[in-house]
Design a protein around this motif. Structure first.
Motif, PDB file in Angstrom:
ATOM      1  N   ARG C 107      50.311  38.108  85.871  1.00 50.09           N
ATOM      2  CA  ARG C 107      49.649  39.359  85.525  1.00 50.09           C
ATOM      3  C   ARG C 107      48.610  39.140  84.409  1.00 50.09           C
ATOM      4  N   ASN C 259      47.532  47.654  79.788  1.00 50.34           N
ATOM      5  CA  ASN C 259      48.932  47.274  80.031  1.00 50.34           C
ATOM      6  C   ASN C 259      49.874  47.594  78.873  1.00 50.34           C
ATOM      7  N   GLY C 432      49.764  38.194  80.198  1.00 56.13           N
ATOM      8  CA  GLY C 432      50.238  38.918  81.369  1.00 56.13           C
ATOM      9  C   GLY C 432      51.374  39.845  81.034  1.00 56.13           C
ATOM     10  N   ARG C 577      53.277  51.930  86.921  1.00 53.37           N
ATOM     11  CA  ARG C 577      53.395  50.575  87.466  1.00 53.37           C
ATOM     12  C   ARG C 577      54.692  50.480  88.271  1.00 53.37           C
ATOM     13  N   CYS C 581      57.697  43.357  86.724  1.00 55.38           N
ATOM     14  CA  CYS C 581      57.024  42.081  86.446  1.00 55.38           C
ATOM     15  C   CYS C 581      57.252  41.752  84.985  1.00 55.38           C
ATOM     16  N   ARG C 598      58.081  41.930  92.163  1.00 52.59           N
ATOM     17  CA  ARG C 598      56.671  42.311  91.989  1.00 52.59           C
ATOM     18  C   ARG C 598      56.135  42.933  93.268  1.00 52.59           C
ATOM     19  N   ASP C 600      52.568  42.550  94.544  1.00 54.43           N
ATOM     20  CA  ASP C 600      51.235  42.010  94.296  1.00 54.43           C
ATOM     21  C   ASP C 600      50.155  42.776  95.043  1.00 54.43           C
ATOM     22  N   HIS C 604      48.543  43.911  91.582  1.00 54.71           N
ATOM     23  CA  HIS C 604      47.961  42.705  90.982  1.00 54.71           C
ATOM     24  C   HIS C 604      46.666  43.091  90.279  1.00 54.71           C
TER      25      HIS C 604
END
Lengths: 257, 250, 638
Positions: C107, C259, C432, C577, C581, C598, C600, C604
């Motif tokens: 990430r 994030n 990430g 989200r 992850c 995850r 992706d 992603h």
């Protein structure tokens, strides 16, 4: 447990300070000294009073911010710890605990238990470094340094710059701090080119800041939370003496005065 | 950088001067003690020694001036350091514990001051010879030459309880002063390291104790009569009690 | 808002070199015409200030601490990674890059991480030259240790005080520049607002914490190196004064926050002992080199550790992740500890703890070898718990430690406010969803020594070489008024509850609902609760004292106000989200054996939040993560 605190209260740098008493009740022996002060301060705030200003930050003994004189000892009764690592289990139920700021003319009190220690920064700016321009350095393993020298340098480098050495010294001398900082760099091969100017400039800055003189009583070492040895002071004295003599007699390039 | 500035104007320089002058003075007091211990030998020995020193002439004056300079510098620097140290913490603590500093190290300025007062008296007593009457400074014949009878001078001096007590106190304080000063000067000169600091501290204590015992032995020997006046001409010139002691010895 | 990462084209290995060549330079005579404000004096801030000062820029560096040396970087214990391959054990730039990308659960941004691995080796050279006393072998060469998430020994260390030594190295370089007059240092100055003029960052408003004086500072560019926001949880391993205020003020002025839900819960911390507790203390990950982690197999087993026989101990990391064992990455180790405790097999009075046991290592190597390696950590443990880890195993439990999220930056480290750069933990780009041990120090120094000094000229070369704007500019006046209004509100509020009590409540909401495991309904509740808390805060908080003096309560009050707003955005990010992850574990998204699952295809990407106004929901923007070199894989440490 329960203790009575006698705390130095001073509104600002110029105000006349005084001691005030506070009761701290229902304490857990596993509380840190600062957590005990947190509890007292929460109560003071709730009662509409001004909480006790106290310097603190990391609370794990490494940032060097906390700096209280507890019952006549910098950082309290235990050896090798800072104020934030002092726990209430080091005191007895019913104790009267006197808390004062570190005192030295070079460390003026700003408020209550908070002092201004910028004098240490000034000393560092005068010479507490090795000139190494970013990006200009050789491979790290190109310069082997014996483990013993590296470990000794690390002993000195452990200094957290709290000022307990100054606080404990009867003369408010900063020699342990300066000797630890200079000693670390003077021990290492990287530090050799600037060794003489380093000690001369750092000692000059130290004297300029108004610290007292070392009278070899080693209270500093005994109070140091990182237990830095007074041996570094001896080394600083030696390095300084050699640097003074050498700088007086050595040949100088024409570009230097 | 000017070396004089480094020595006289910086905190470390001043301590270096303290250490070097201290070293000179330690050397002197130990030499002086060894010389004095000759009192336990026949009187001619110490009188010969004293006469030898007197006969040095200009050299003696050089030594005296050297010692005087050392004393003056030692005191000057000490006063300067103490004043700076006072200025470095004008507002003291409500309570401050001693963590490690020895009693000797904490009382250097007091022991130093009293020892200084003693030195002044001591010089007036034995060097200038002005504290007592003429009777206390007898002469004797040595190898056909008329010289001061130092042996008798010492005995006469220590037969006075007040002088002896002052002397003992001063020597005790000087020993205390030395017990810190001796190892301290190594630290100030950068010669004290962790590998031998323990030994150094012990050495300092040992030297101080021996120094005290050596000096005290002379006083006590005189006070207890173990060492007495042996000058045969003395009967005509000395105080009564001393005379009696002298006779008793004979 | 357009999130252009400005990643250079070309093969991964050549991107940074190409970028440097393609960028503009500022000639030496012109550098002094540019004023650079750097906020923060930790690893990133101090190293950048020293380097930029040395290059000739006119640098002003700010810290709220009484000295730049106090920044929280100083508390990092274990070490710093570098792809030196001094151990001849198969390390390389690519392997460090790959381990870091994988550690971050794919990430993070590929190009940023590769650059980080590339410059990592230079950092060690630089630090050694400065006199950092790294641990050495008897022959005089540098020593290494292993860290979680890696199968090579690439971590350089200085006892258990690596952060301290690296920071003091950067601080000494900074001190030199201050002494030379190239950097002006502003201690005790807390940044409370950023000033933008025509959309570009051109200054800051600070409060002198000793005097209460509000000051305006202008420059051609503003750089933030203000650390992470772990203290939003109230209890964390962060220093008590670590805060999000500088970053949050920038966010409110237009910097996207990326994030925010990625928080690192460190597996080896000393467990909480009572509600008076003010912070949690980390026991370095390096301990997992020699310590074995276990919990009793039986539920509710209250026997002391030494009475529990070998076959009744569950060395769960070794069991579940045989190839990495006790050196499994932090997020995985933390979750495994939580799992054991949730299962009723926790140890200690609270049942929230597992053992970190050195018995075998002491038997194998002897107590003195262990003392040499970890003596100071064992001492810290003893001070806090009054227990000797030489005699009985340490009790440990996960605690909030680091925040991977932060202000969004492009490849040049520039935020979405032009002219504002963000470094170190305050930005988001390199770790990430999970940071590997010994990578934070690497990133902070990489940004400050080697990245920003190259990318800053790209921006400055286009800024007119005229004096920085006057601090009488209306934007400065406005920003100062905002600061004063907020301060006045806090001081005049005269409520009943203390700042700390609000902070504690916020922390509890965050830990319970946005902590080690999160779920949809919990996060929704948390958002509502935090909104309520915010309203209550501004109505009922009590801040004693005055604004124009040293007032620690006021300092904390401002920070807690920002933490509350951040907490809500974190929960929104965690809610949106819909995958697990790294440090972000959504209970709805896990494999059958409880591993992170995850998605992706849908996630992603970087989620960057744009501030939309007081009490408005922030807007979620997306920067897709484009991997040119790495193939996405399920992260396995088995």
């Amino acid at each position: 447990m329960k203790v009575t605190l006698r705390v130095w209260r001073q509104e600002n740098e110029t105000a006349q300070g005084r001691f005030e008493e506070y009761e701290a009740d229902n304490l857990n022996p596993n509380m840190s000294f600062l957590e005990m002060l947190d509890v007292v301060n929460e109560k003071l705030t709730g009662d509409g009073k001004d909480p006790i200003a106290v310097a603190h930050d990391c609370r794990e003994g490494i940032c060097g911010t906390c700096s209280s004189m507890i019952n006549g000892e910098p950082h309290g009764p235990e050896n090798g710890v800072t104020t934030c690592q002092t726990y209430m289990r080091s005191f007895n139920d019913g104790d009267v605990i006197t808390v004062e700021p570190f005192r030295a003319e070079a460390f003026p009190v700003l408020k209550d238990l908070i002092t201004d220690r910028k004098a240490f920064d000034k000393i560092m700016q005068a010479g507490g470094f090795i000139t190494a321009r970013t990006g200009s350095c050789q491979d790290a393993n190109a310069l082997p340094i014996g483990k013993e020298v590296a470990d000794l340098a690390m002993d000195a480098a452990a200094c957290v710059g709290c000022g307990a050495c100054v606080a404990a010294c009867k003369n408010s001398s900063a020699m342990l701090f300066v000797s630890a900082k200079a000693g670390q760099l003077n021990l290492l091969p990287q530090g050799q080119p600037e060794k003489d100017t380093r000690v001369l400039n750092m000692v000059a800055a130290m004297d300029e800041a108004g610290f007292g003189n070392c009278t070899n009583q080693y209270e500093c070492s005994a109070a140091c939370p990182k237990e830095i040895s007074e041996e570094f002071i001896s080394k600083l004295n030696r390095d300084y003496l050699i640097a003074s003599v050498r700088s007086s007699v050595k040949a100088k390039p024409t570009t230097m005065k | 950088m000017n070396i004089l500035h480094a020595l006289f104007k910086t905190s470390i320089g001043k301590k270096v001067i303290m250490a070097v002058t201290g070293l000179i003075l330690v050397g002197f007091v130990i030499g002086h003690l060894i010389g004095n211990l000759q009192i336990f030998l026949p009187p001619e020995k110490i009188n010969e020694y004293a006469h030898f020193l007197q006969s040095l002439g200009k050299v003696l004056w050089l030594i005296r001036i050297g010692l005087l300079v050392a004393v003056v510098l030692h005191i000057w620097m000490a006063v300067s350091l103490v004043l700076e140290n006072r200025a470095a913490r004008k507002k003291g603590y409500q309570s401050q514990k001693t963590l490690r500093a020895s009693y000797a190290s904490r009382t250097m300025k007091y022991s130093g001051l009293i020892v200084f007062a003693f030195i002044v008296y001591h010089l007036l007593h034995f060097t200038v010879k002005s504290t007592h009457g003429e009777d206390f400074y007898p002469m004797t014949m040595l190898h056909g030459e008329k010289v001061y009878d130092v042996h008798t001078m010492m005995v006469l001096g220590f037969q006075q309880p007040l002088v002896s007590i002052f002397y003992l106190i001063a020597i005790a304080l000087l020993s205390l002063h030395l017990s810190h000063g001796f190892s301290s000067m190594f630290q100030s000169l950068g010669l004290r390291t962790r590998s031998w600091s323990g030994l150094l501290e012990k050495l300092a204590i040992t030297i101080s104790v021996l120094y005290f015992l050596g000096n005290a032995a002379i006083v006590i020997a005189v006070m207890t009569g173990m060492v007495g006046i042996q000058n045969p001409d003395f009967a005509s010139c000395c105080p009564v009690e001393a005379h009696e002691v002298a006779n008793a010895k004979h | 808002m357009i999130l252009d990462s400005k990643i250079p084209s070309g093969p991964l290995e050549k991107k940074w070199e190409k970028h440097i060549m393609d960028g503009k330079l500022v000639n030496p005579a012109n550098k002094r015409k540019y004023d650079v404000i750097i906020v923060g004096s930790g690893l990133a801030g101090a190293s950048a200030a020293a380097t930029l000062g040395e290059l000739g820029y006119n640098v002003k560096c700010f810290t709220f601490h009484d000295s730049p040396r106090r920044a929280h970087s100083i508390a990092a214990q274990g070490g710093i990674n570098a792809a030196k391959n001094y151990q001849n054990d198969g390390d390389s730039v690519y392997r460090l890059f790959y381990d870091t990308i994988k550690g971050g659960d794919f990430r993070s941004r590929e190009a940023n991480v590769y650059r980080l691995a590339q410059v990592s080796a230079n950092i060690i050279d630089q630090c050694v030259a400065q006199g950092v006393p790294f641990a050495r072998e008897y022959g005089g060469l540098l020593s290494n240790r292993s860290f979680g998430g890696a199968q090579v020994s690439r971590t350089f260390y200085a006892r258990g005080q690596t952060g301290q030594q690296l920071l003091l190295g950067a601080y000494s370089a900074l001190s030199r520049q201050i002494g030379l007059g190239n950097v002006t240092m502003y201690n005790n100055s807390e940044m409370l607002e950023v000033v933008t003029i025509d959309g570009h960052a051109r200054g800051i408003i600070t409060r002198n914490v000793n005097t209460g004086k509000i000051e305006r500072h202008s420059a051609h560019t503003v750089v933030l190196g203000t650390g992470g926001y772990g203290n939003v949880f109230y209890l964390s391993t962060n220093a008590l004064n670590s805060n999000v205020t500088a970053a949050w003020r920038a966010h409110r002025k237009g910097a996207a926050f990326a994030n925010p839900c990625y928080t690192q819960i460190h597996p080896t911390c000393i467990p909480v002992s009572g509600d008076y507790q003010s912070k949690l203390t980390l026991m370095s990950e390096s301990l997992r080199n020699d310590g074995r982690i276990w919990a009793p197999k039986k539920k509710g087993d209250k026997r002391p550790a030494h009475e529990i026989p070998e076959d009744e101990r569950d060395y769960y990391l070794e069991r579940k992740y045989p190839s990495f064992g006790n050196l499994a990455p932090r997020d995985i180790s933390s979750r495994a500890a939580k799992e054991a405790c949730d299962d009723g097999r926790g140890v200690g009075d609270t049942g929230l703890g597992v053992y970190l046991d050195f018995r075998d290592a002491i038997q194998r190597l002897g107590e003195s070898a262990i003392r040499e390696r970890y003596g100071n950590l064992f001492d810290i443990y003893h001070e806090i718990t009054n227990e000797s880890a030489y005699k009985q195993p340490m009790r440990i439990y996960p605690a909030v430690h680091y925040t991977m999220g932060g202000l969004w930056v492009d490849y040049n480290l520039m935020s979405s406010i032009p002219g504002m750069f963000v470094m170190g933990e305050a930005n988001f780009s390199d770790h990430g969803a999970n940071r590997l041990g010994a990578s934070a120090l690497m990133q902070g120094l990489a940004d400050g020594y080697y990245v920003l000094p190259y990318t800053l000229p790209h921006y400055l070369a286009n800024v007119p070489r005229e004096a920085a704007p006057s601090t009488d500019h209306p934007e400065f006046v406005k920003a100062e008024e905002e600061v004063n209004a907020r301060t006045k509100k806090l001081i005049d509020n005269n409520g009943k509850q203390t700042v700390r009590s609000f902070h504690k409540r916020l922390g509890k909401i965050m830990w319970d609902k946005c902590g080690m495991a999160r779920n949809k309904s919990g996060l929704q509740e948390a958002i509502t609760e935090i909104q309520g808390l915010k309203e209550e805060y501004w109505q009922d908080v009590r801040v004693p004292g005055t604004a124009a003096s040293l007032n620690q309560s006021l300092e904390i009050a401002g920070r807690v106000g920002d933490f509350i707003e951040l907490g809500e955005t974190m929960c929104r990010d965690a809610l949106s989200r819909e995958e697990s992850c790294g440090g972000h574990f959504r209970e709805e998204h896990q494999t059958d054996d409880g591993e992170a699952l995850r998605d992706d295809e849908k996630f992603h990407h970087v989620a960057a939040w744009e501030y939309k106004g007081e009490n408005e929901a922030p807007e979620r923007h997306v920067e897709p993560l484009i991997y040119e070199s790495v193939k996405l894989a399920t992260r396995s440490y088995k």
